[in-house]
Design a protein around this motif. Structure first.
Motif, PDB file in Angstrom:
ATOM      1  N   LEU A   1      46.284   4.497  63.359  1.00 52.00           N
ATOM      2  CA  LEU A   1      47.088   3.275  63.315  1.00 52.00           C
ATOM      3  C   LEU A   1      48.575   3.606  63.378  1.00 52.00           C
ATOM      4  O   LEU A   1      49.345   2.938  64.081  1.00 52.00           O
ATOM      5  N   LYS A   2      48.991   4.629  62.643  1.00 49.23           N
ATOM      6  CA  LYS A   2      50.405   5.008  62.644  1.00 49.23           C
ATOM      7  C   LYS A   2      50.811   5.580  63.999  1.00 49.23           C
ATOM      8  O   LYS A   2      51.933   5.314  64.480  1.00 49.23           O
ATOM      9  N   LYS A   3      49.939   6.340  64.630  1.00 54.21           N
ATOM     10  CA  LYS A   3      50.249   6.897  65.950  1.00 54.21           C
ATOM     11  C   LYS A   3      50.421   5.799  66.990  1.00 54.21           C
ATOM     12  O   LYS A   3      51.354   5.824  67.803  1.00 54.21           O
ATOM     13  N   ARG A   4      49.531   4.809  66.957  1.00 55.65           N
ATOM     14  CA  ARG A   4      49.581   3.746  67.958  1.00 55.65           C
ATOM     15  C   ARG A   4      50.661   2.709  67.663  1.00 55.65           C
ATOM     16  O   ARG A   4      51.176   2.077  68.590  1.00 55.65           O
ATOM     17  N   LEU A   5      50.988   2.516  66.372  1.00 47.48           N
ATOM     18  CA  LEU A   5      52.005   1.530  65.977  1.00 47.48           C
ATOM     19  C   LEU A   5      53.028   2.202  65.062  1.00 47.48           C
ATOM     20  O   LEU A   5      53.063   1.958  63.845  1.00 47.48           O
ATOM     21  N   PRO A   6      53.861   3.074  65.613  1.00 47.56           N
ATOM     22  CA  PRO A   6      54.788   3.847  64.770  1.00 47.56           C
ATOM     23  C   PRO A   6      55.783   2.995  63.994  1.00 47.56           C
ATOM     24  O   PRO A   6      56.294   3.421  62.959  1.00 47.56           O
ATOM     25  N   GLU A   7      56.066   1.765  64.462  1.00 47.06           N
ATOM     26  CA  GLU A   7      57.039   0.915  63.774  1.00 47.06           C
ATOM     27  C   GLU A   7      56.437   0.196  62.565  1.00 47.06           C
ATOM     28  O   GLU A   7      57.171  -0.410  61.769  1.00 47.06           O
TER      29      GLU A   7
ATOM     30  N   VAL B   1      36.930 -15.425  69.208  1.00 47.70           N
ATOM     31  CA  VAL B   1      37.648 -14.634  70.199  1.00 47.70           C
ATOM     32  C   VAL B   1      36.612 -13.675  70.784  1.00 47.70           C
ATOM     33  O   VAL B   1      35.856 -13.056  70.038  1.00 47.70           O
ATOM     34  N   GLU B   2      36.553 -13.589  72.104  1.00 45.26           N
ATOM     35  CA  GLU B   2      35.612 -12.665  72.746  1.00 45.26           C
ATOM     36  C   GLU B   2      36.401 -11.576  73.456  1.00 45.26           C
ATOM     37  O   GLU B   2      37.362 -11.863  74.176  1.00 45.26           O
ATOM     38  N   SER B   3      36.003 -10.322  73.241  1.00 42.29           N
ATOM     39  CA  SER B   3      36.761  -9.204  73.790  1.00 42.29           C
ATOM     40  C   SER B   3      35.835  -8.099  74.290  1.00 42.29           C
ATOM     41  O   SER B   3      34.631  -8.095  74.007  1.00 42.29           O
ATOM     42  N   ALA B   4      36.410  -7.185  75.041  1.00 46.83           N
ATOM     43  CA  ALA B   4      35.704  -6.015  75.546  1.00 46.83           C
ATOM     44  C   ALA B   4      36.660  -4.831  75.482  1.00 46.83           C
ATOM     45  O   ALA B   4      37.876  -5.016  75.335  1.00 46.83           O
ATOM     46  N   TYR B   5      36.109  -3.635  75.581  1.00 47.67           N
ATOM     47  CA  TYR B   5      36.932  -2.430  75.562  1.00 47.67           C
ATOM     48  C   TYR B   5      36.988  -1.820  76.954  1.00 47.67           C
ATOM     49  O   TYR B   5      36.034  -1.911  77.738  1.00 47.67           O
ATOM     50  N   ALA B   6      38.117  -1.215  77.250  1.00 46.59           N
ATOM     51  CA  ALA B   6      38.292  -0.535  78.531  1.00 46.59           C
ATOM     52  C   ALA B   6      39.161   0.695  78.300  1.00 46.59           C
ATOM     53  O   ALA B   6      39.961   0.732  77.362  1.00 46.59           O
ATOM     54  N   THR B   7      38.978   1.699  79.141  1.00 45.49           N
ATOM     55  CA  THR B   7      39.826   2.876  79.021  1.00 45.49           C
ATOM     56  C   THR B   7      41.256   2.497  79.372  1.00 45.49           C
ATOM     57  O   THR B   7      41.498   1.752  80.328  1.00 45.49           O
ATOM     58  N   ALA B   8      42.197   3.001  78.578  1.00 41.88           N
ATOM     59  CA  ALA B   8      43.602   2.639  78.768  1.00 41.88           C
ATOM     60  C   ALA B   8      44.237   3.363  79.942  1.00 41.88           C
ATOM     61  O   ALA B   8      45.304   2.980  80.408  1.00 41.88           O
ATOM     62  N   ALA B   9      43.598   4.419  80.417  1.00 40.18           N
ATOM     63  CA  ALA B   9      44.124   5.193  81.553  1.00 40.18           C
ATOM     64  C   ALA B   9      42.946   5.799  82.300  1.00 40.18           C
ATOM     65  O   ALA B   9      41.845   5.935  81.746  1.00 40.18           O
TER      66      ALA B   9
ATOM     67  N   ILE C   1      41.461   3.942  74.373  1.00 39.58           N
ATOM     68  CA  ILE C   1      40.753   2.681  74.618  1.00 39.58           C
ATOM     69  C   ILE C   1      41.648   1.503  74.260  1.00 39.58           C
ATOM     70  O   ILE C   1      42.296   1.500  73.210  1.00 39.58           O
ATOM     71  N   ASP C   2      41.691   0.536  75.152  1.00 42.20           N
ATOM     72  CA  ASP C   2      42.417  -0.707  74.914  1.00 42.20           C
ATOM     73  C   ASP C   2      41.430  -1.858  74.780  1.00 42.20           C
ATOM     74  O   ASP C   2      40.304  -1.798  75.296  1.00 42.20           O
TER      75      ASP C   2
END
Length: 341
Positions: free
Chosen positions: A109-115, A222-230, A318-319
């Motif tokens: 969490l800290k790595k992805r949202l450093p602020e 809310v309906e969601s799915a995962y996808a590779t971010a790159a 993953i996003d």
């Protein structure tokens, strides 16, 4: 413990697991007797959690919600128990905090949202008071659905649409921490149902759960799915991870085009040793893999010095993609933030 997620248990398995069935009754009784004193923070509090022990995809949802709060200009604090960490006391997680001390999820969490301010500790109410004293304007409880000692303005109930309840049994016989109906009633009008993995075949129980949540007053889903971010390339890969539902990770990597030649799975929050990583590299080389792929959370538990030796160890970022329910999400966040206005 793959049996937790089976929906087609044969008789021999039910018989073998009878001692766990008895233990699950004791767990249910103990859970029903919990009635802790409740602390109400002077700022909005949002909980993200699930009715099962792992596997629902809660961490990406936490990241999405916290990211949206930061985009609104709110000073956001993430509060976590830090499951699996070595330390026991309260701790503020920084970029320099070792994962063993922070826990893999808070470190991610800290790595992805450093602020964001990230605090870990056994008592979320104390963390909430500390966060407010450090200027937090909104609190996000990671894995906080069953943490009843801190009042919430919004409960986000996360469920995997492809397998929301596993075998439908209570811990330790199954993955359920509590019955969905109990969580829905407690959340009521301050609840939001969030379904993950909606791109996979839908479990036959999911629609009934949606109906029950709506009847209890929850917004959504809310309906969601995962996808590779790159892009992850098509080179041959050997997969490994210590997560609750590794098959969904493998499916995601395959759908992104990687050539998967082998895999090895470990218990959730598994600690990797040098010897264990050497064995993984040997298994990968035997299968002809040119790289090892794992989750971001798993990579947090592997020292940088252990990642480069061939074949290299890489994380698959993953996003989360929202497929529907954007209006419900915005409405729920507006409701939570306006509750203390």
């Amino acid at each position: 413990m793959r049996f937790l997620w089976r929906t087609d248990e044969p008789l021999w398995l039910k018989t073998a697991l009878w001692p766990l069935t008895a233990a699950s009754w004791a767990y249910a009784v103990a859970a029903s007797l919990r009635s802790p004193a409740v602390f109400r923070a002077p700022v909005p509090a949002i909980s993200v959690g699930n009715v099962v022990a792992g596997g629902a995809g809660k961490t990406p949802v936490t990241l999405e919600i916290a990211g949206r709060l930061l985009e609104r200009g709110r000073k956001t604090a993430l509060l976590s128990r830090g499951y699996g960490r070595r330390g026991r006391g309260d701790l503020e997680v920084t970029a320099a905090t070792p994962t063993d001390e922070a826990g893999d999820e808070p470190a991610l969490l800290k790595k992805r949202l450093p602020e964001a301010l990230v605090l870990v500790g056994p008592r979320r109410a104390l963390l909430a008071a500390r966060a407010v004293s450090q200027g937090a304007e909104v609190l996000v409880l990671d894995d906080g659905l069953q943490h009843l000692s801190l009042a919430r303005d919004l409960d986000v109930v996360v469920m995997d649409a492809s397998n929301p309840l596993g075998n439908g049994r209570r811990l330790p016989r199954g993955p359920l921490r509590e019955r969905p109906s109990t969580a829905f009633r407690r959340a009521g009008k301050r609840g939001l149902l969030w379904l993950t993995r909606c791109d996979l075949p839908r479990d036959g129980r999911t629609d009934a759960l949606v109906a029950d949540a709506r009847e209890a007053g929850l917004r959504g889903p809310v309906e969601s799915a995962y996808a590779t971010a790159a892009a992850i390339g098509k080179e041959s890969a050997f997969l490994f991870a210590g997560i609750a539902r590794p098959t969904s990770f493998e499916a995601l990597v395959r759908s992104a085009g990687a050539s998967v030649v082998g895999s090895r799975w470990f218990p959730d929050h598994h600690r990797y040793s040098s010897a264990g990583l050497t064995a993984l590299r040997h298994a990968a080389a035997t299968q002809g893999a040119t790289r090892l792929l794992t989750t971001e959370k798993d990579l947090m538990r592997i020292p940088a010095s252990e990642r480069e030796a061939p074949p290299s160890i890489e994380a698959v970022p993953i996003d989360l993609r929202i497929l529907s329910g954007e209006d419900a999400l915005v409405s729920a966040l507006d409701f939570a933030l306006g509750a203390r206005a």
